[in-house]
Design a protein around this motif. Structure first.
Motif, PDB file in Angstrom:
ATOM      1  N   VAL A   4      -4.270   9.712 -12.369  1.00  0.00           N
ATOM      2  CA  VAL A   4      -3.246  11.084 -11.820  1.00  0.00           C
ATOM      3  C   VAL A   4      -2.625  10.189 -10.388  1.00  0.00           C
ATOM      4  N   ILE A   5      -1.791  10.542 -10.014  1.00  0.00           N
ATOM      5  CA  ILE A   5      -0.910  10.025  -8.651  1.00  0.00           C
ATOM      6  C   ILE A   5       0.039  11.273  -8.403  1.00  0.00           C
ATOM      7  N   LEU A   6      -0.704  11.566  -6.839  1.00  0.00           N
ATOM      8  CA  LEU A   6       0.022  13.393  -6.763  1.00  0.00           C
ATOM      9  C   LEU A   6       0.815  12.651  -5.730  1.00  0.00           C
ATOM     10  N   ILE A   7       1.720  12.987  -5.504  1.00  0.00           N
ATOM     11  CA  ILE A   7       3.049  12.296  -4.330  1.00  0.00           C
ATOM     12  C   ILE A   7       2.998  13.661  -3.331  1.00  0.00           C
ATOM     13  N   ALA A   8       3.803  13.430  -2.263  1.00  0.00           N
ATOM     14  CA  ALA A   8       4.551  14.766  -1.347  1.00  0.00           C
ATOM     15  C   ALA A   8       5.913  15.000  -1.397  1.00  0.00           C
ATOM     16  N   MET A   9       7.000  13.257  -1.461  1.00  0.00           N
ATOM     17  CA  MET A   9       7.589  13.147  -1.374  1.00  0.00           C
ATOM     18  C   MET A   9       7.811  11.589  -2.372  1.00  0.00           C
ATOM     19  N   ASP A  12       9.457   8.886  -0.993  1.00  0.00           N
ATOM     20  CA  ASP A  12       9.624   8.088   0.192  1.00  0.00           C
ATOM     21  C   ASP A  12       8.289   6.173  -0.718  1.00  0.00           C
ATOM     22  N   VAL A  13       7.829   7.144  -1.565  1.00  0.00           N
ATOM     23  CA  VAL A  13       6.689   5.917  -2.299  1.00  0.00           C
ATOM     24  C   VAL A  13       6.395   5.606  -3.045  1.00  0.00           C
ATOM     25  N   ALA A  14       7.765   5.822  -4.151  1.00  0.00           N
ATOM     26  CA  ALA A  14       8.073   5.515  -5.347  1.00  0.00           C
ATOM     27  C   ALA A  14       7.897   3.887  -5.768  1.00  0.00           C
ATOM     28  N   ARG A  15       8.840   3.358  -4.873  1.00  0.00           N
ATOM     29  CA  ARG A  15       8.293   1.355  -4.861  1.00  0.00           C
ATOM     30  C   ARG A  15       7.104   1.227  -4.553  1.00  0.00           C
ATOM     31  N   ALA A  16       6.094   1.777  -3.473  1.00  0.00           N
ATOM     32  CA  ALA A  16       4.893   1.047  -3.440  1.00  0.00           C
ATOM     33  C   ALA A  16       4.052   1.555  -4.947  1.00  0.00           C
ATOM     34  N   VAL A  17       4.314   2.462  -5.301  1.00  0.00           N
ATOM     35  CA  VAL A  17       3.394   3.695  -6.649  1.00  0.00           C
ATOM     36  C   VAL A  17       3.997   2.426  -7.772  1.00  0.00           C
ATOM     37  N   ASP A 194       4.858  12.686   3.929  1.00  0.00           N
ATOM     38  CA  ASP A 194       5.665  12.473   3.034  1.00  0.00           C
ATOM     39  C   ASP A 194       5.348  10.992   2.263  1.00  0.00           C
ATOM     40  N   ASN A 195       4.752   9.706   2.813  1.00  0.00           N
ATOM     41  CA  ASN A 195       4.968   9.135   3.223  1.00  0.00           C
ATOM     42  C   ASN A 195       3.522   8.227   2.834  1.00  0.00           C
ATOM     43  N   GLN A 196       2.665   9.277   2.271  1.00  0.00           N
ATOM     44  CA  GLN A 196       1.875   8.739   1.409  1.00  0.00           C
ATOM     45  C   GLN A 196       1.054   9.173  -0.308  1.00  0.00           C
ATOM     46  N   HIS A 197       0.638   8.881  -0.745  1.00  0.00           N
ATOM     47  CA  HIS A 197       0.183   9.326  -2.540  1.00  0.00           C
ATOM     48  C   HIS A 197      -0.989   9.165  -2.343  1.00  0.00           C
ATOM     49  N   ALA A 206      -8.688   7.538  -4.072  1.00  0.00           N
ATOM     50  CA  ALA A 206      -7.670   6.456  -2.606  1.00  0.00           C
ATOM     51  C   ALA A 206      -6.630   6.811  -2.091  1.00  0.00           C
ATOM     52  N   PHE A 207      -6.596   7.541  -0.305  1.00  0.00           N
ATOM     53  CA  PHE A 207      -5.276   6.795  -0.229  1.00  0.00           C
ATOM     54  C   PHE A 207      -4.075   6.098   0.007  1.00  0.00           C
ATOM     55  N   ARG A 208      -3.007   6.139  -0.289  1.00  0.00           N
ATOM     56  CA  ARG A 208      -2.043   5.368   0.049  1.00  0.00           C
ATOM     57  C   ARG A 208      -1.196   5.427   0.842  1.00  0.00           C
ATOM     58  N   GLU A 209      -0.911   4.311   1.571  1.00  0.00           N
ATOM     59  CA  GLU A 209       0.305   4.962   2.900  1.00  0.00           C
ATOM     60  C   GLU A 209       1.234   3.883   3.030  1.00  0.00           C
ATOM     61  N   VAL A 210       2.651   3.994   2.870  1.00  0.00           N
ATOM     62  CA  VAL A 210       3.786   3.745   3.033  1.00  0.00           C
ATOM     63  C   VAL A 210       4.877   3.034   4.915  1.00  0.00           C
TER      64      VAL A 210
END
Length: 210
Positions: A4-9, A12-17, A194-197, A206-210
């Motif tokens: 499960v991957i949860l995203i605000a915006m 802003d994070v599509a490439r990182a995901v 918005d820059n996190q997922h 785990a938090f990921r941040e761009v």
């Protein structure tokens, strides 16, 4: 339980995901647009979907509105990735309940990679009531506000952004109904910028941040 991957915006994070997922990002994706169908603004929908394509995902537009359980199982059988668009989680849940397909969607999402952004991220949790910030809007056909239960936290999106601050602290159109008034202590809540997922897998996140 799938990943499960949860995203605000999403934009802003599509490439990182996509980088995190590697080759899995190239698998067919059902891009479920139901939550945004009744949005008065449509530009954000184009921007976010375009970001998915540019990142290397392969989205196919789909809606669960008016779909039966049989149709959902048939239509989504070939998609190992389900991405739930942003918009209004209450509208999304109402469409599930109207067709009595909530349990079917829970089953399908648990078997696949679930990506949810904004409303789609909120829907993944145990309940969506904490996300309510517009008390002008009602959904009379809702029987309850239970989410999909893919994770045990309620995600509150767009933390720190200008629109997010307005929604969290004031409520839409200046009405005194901020999301902080919805807290009852029953569920854990995560504020997502918005820059996190958030990446949930095998009971850990785990938090990921761009």
């Amino acid at each position: 339980m799938g990943r499960v991957i949860l995203i605000a915006m999403l934009r802003d994070v599509a490439r990182a995901v996509a980088r995190d997922l590697g080759e899995q990002a190239k698998e067919p994706m059902a891009y479920i647009r139901t939550a945004g169908e009744n949005s008065s603004e449509q530009g954000w929908r184009i921007t976010n979907r375009d970001a998915l394509v540019e990142a290397g995902f392969r989205p196919t537009n789909y809606t669960i509105t008016s779909k039966s359980a049989v149709e959902l199982r048939r239509d989504l059988a070939e998609f190992p990735i389900l991405c739930f668009e942003g918009g209004d989680p209450f509208y999304l849940l109402e469409q599930m309940q109207k067709m009595n397909t909530t349990d079917t969607i829970r089953e399908l999402t648990r078997e696949r990679l679930y990506i949810g952004f904004s409303a789609g991220a909120t829907m993944a949790g145990p309940d969506i009531m904490s996300a309510r910030h517009n008390f002008d809007t009602t959904f009379p056909e809702l029987t309850d506000t239970k989410g999909l239960g893919l994770v045990d936290v309620v995600v509150l999106n767009h933390w720190g952004s200008v629109p997010g601050r307005e929604v969290f602290l004031v409520g839409k159109r200046g009405r005194p109904g901020s999301v902080f008034n919805n807290f009852d202590g029953e569920f854990r809540r995560i504020f997502l910028a918005d820059n996190q997922h958030l990446d949930f897998e095998e009971g850990r996140f785990a938090f990921r941040e761009v």
